[in-house]
Design an enzyme around this catalytic site. Sequence first.
Site, PDB file in Angstrom:
ATOM      1  CD  GLU A  45      -0.495 -14.531   7.367  1.00 28.95           C
ATOM      2  OE1 GLU A  45      -0.870 -13.806   8.342  1.00 28.95           O
ATOM      3  OE2 GLU A  45      -0.069 -13.771   6.428  1.00 28.95           O
TER       4      GLU A  45
ATOM      5  CB  ILE B  72       3.253   0.815   9.038  1.00 31.69           C
ATOM      6  CG1 ILE B  72       3.803   0.586   7.499  1.00 31.69           C
ATOM      7  CG2 ILE B  72       1.900   0.583   8.988  1.00 31.69           C
ATOM      8  CD1 ILE B  72       3.898  -0.830   7.213  1.00 31.69           C
TER       9      ILE B  72
ATOM     10  NE  ARG C 226       5.529 -10.281   8.289  1.00 27.18           N
ATOM     11  CZ  ARG C 226       5.038  -9.452   7.162  1.00 27.18           C
ATOM     12  NH1 ARG C 226       4.011  -8.836   7.275  1.00 27.18           N
ATOM     13  NH2 ARG C 226       5.889  -9.255   6.143  1.00 27.18           N
TER      14      ARG C 226
ATOM     15  CG  LEU D 286       4.917   5.857  16.415  1.00 20.86           C
ATOM     16  CD1 LEU D 286       3.537   5.836  16.168  1.00 20.86           C
ATOM     17  CD2 LEU D 286       5.303   7.454  17.302  1.00 20.86           C
TER      18      LEU D 286
ATOM     19  CG  HIS E 166      -0.926 -10.999   5.185  1.00 18.08           C
ATOM     20  ND1 HIS E 166       0.194 -11.633   5.626  1.00 18.08           N
ATOM     21  CD2 HIS E 166      -0.396  -9.681   4.609  1.00 18.08           C
ATOM     22  CE1 HIS E 166       1.280 -10.777   5.682  1.00 18.08           C
ATOM     23  NE2 HIS E 166       1.006  -9.459   5.008  1.00 18.08           N
TER      24      HIS E 166
HETATM   25  C1  DGY Z   1       4.994  -6.696   3.389  1.00 17.98           C
HETATM   26  O1  DGY Z   1       5.457  -5.724   2.914  1.00 17.98           O
HETATM   27  O2  DGY Z   1       5.845  -7.489   4.362  1.00 17.98           O
HETATM   28  C2  DGY Z   1       3.699  -7.129   3.392  1.00 17.98           C
HETATM   29  O3  DGY Z   1       3.203  -8.264   4.300  1.00 17.98           O
HETATM   30  C3  DGY Z   1       3.259  -7.790   2.001  1.00 17.98           C
HETATM   31  O4  DGY Z   1       1.957  -7.509   1.814  1.00 17.98           O
END
Ligand code: DGY
Length: 319
Positions: free
Chosen positions: A266, A160, A237, A157, A284
Amino acid sequence: MTAKHRIIQVGSYAGSPTANDRLARDYDVVELWKYPDRKAALAEHGKGVDVLVTSASMGCTAEIIDALPDLKAICSWGVGYETIDVKAAQRRGIQVSNTPDVLTDCVADLAWGLILAAARRIAYGDRFVRTGGWGQVHGSIPLGSRVSGKKLGIVGLGRIGQAIAKRGSGFDMEVRYHGRRRRDDVPYTYEASLRDLAAWADFLVVATVGGPSTFHLISKEVIEALGPKGTIVNIARGPVIDENALVEALQTGKLGNAALDVFEHEPKVPDALKANDNVVLLPHIGSATLETRLEMENLMLANLEAFLKTGKVLTPVVE
Ligand code: DGY
């Protein structure tokens, strides 16, 4: 005319509107990705270089840091920095900056796109119509599941994660979260056990940092706790989820759906995921809007300029 300041650029900012051009306009850029032998290039051009620009996908290893004796700042594009050896940088007193905040909303929006796409079969339905499968008005594709009013579990949390949670309130969802620590400043219930959070949730959204501290945090046990009616969403990730366990759980029906923007290796995506209609796949693109990508490059460049003017980056990573 004064000579341009020399910097090292690890890779090409293909996903950013003007970062390559702006760097090339204002700096004497050593374009590291164009040299077949990076070590030799660093030995030839790295002397006196005090700034390096990179991103999480390009990285910056201890080997690169060691090859640059005068390095003082690493300015990264993007919020994640798990491929930058921050410890090696800190040992040398090298500042590392990233670009937090500017991408929070877009990544959270995309998490919601994935939740809706998986639950309401949006990607499936789109494929179905395009490939000519739509023959009768109702009953054409398997029923999806309701999103409004369901239970939303968030793993991590941070900025984002909180933006994803906030959007959940708009869908009348109860939100709970798991993270390294309970937060006193949020209105959501903390689950100390990730397994318990998964067992409770209808949708489990992964929004943690990457790197060794979260490697395979979403284990077979967690995936199975989420269960046949559960949906996992990953905008963080790839390696946070044990991808083999995920594939197996989807194949055996132990997990309902997955909606993924990131993958363990990826851009390689397992064929078993591509073949599964209960899976939504994206390349991504969490931060990939024109507006956000511009703000990311602005902030990376602002960090670089601030370092050169004041000796301090603006948004250092906090370890
Ligand atoms: C980040 O900001 O780490 C993203 O994965 C890039 O798009």
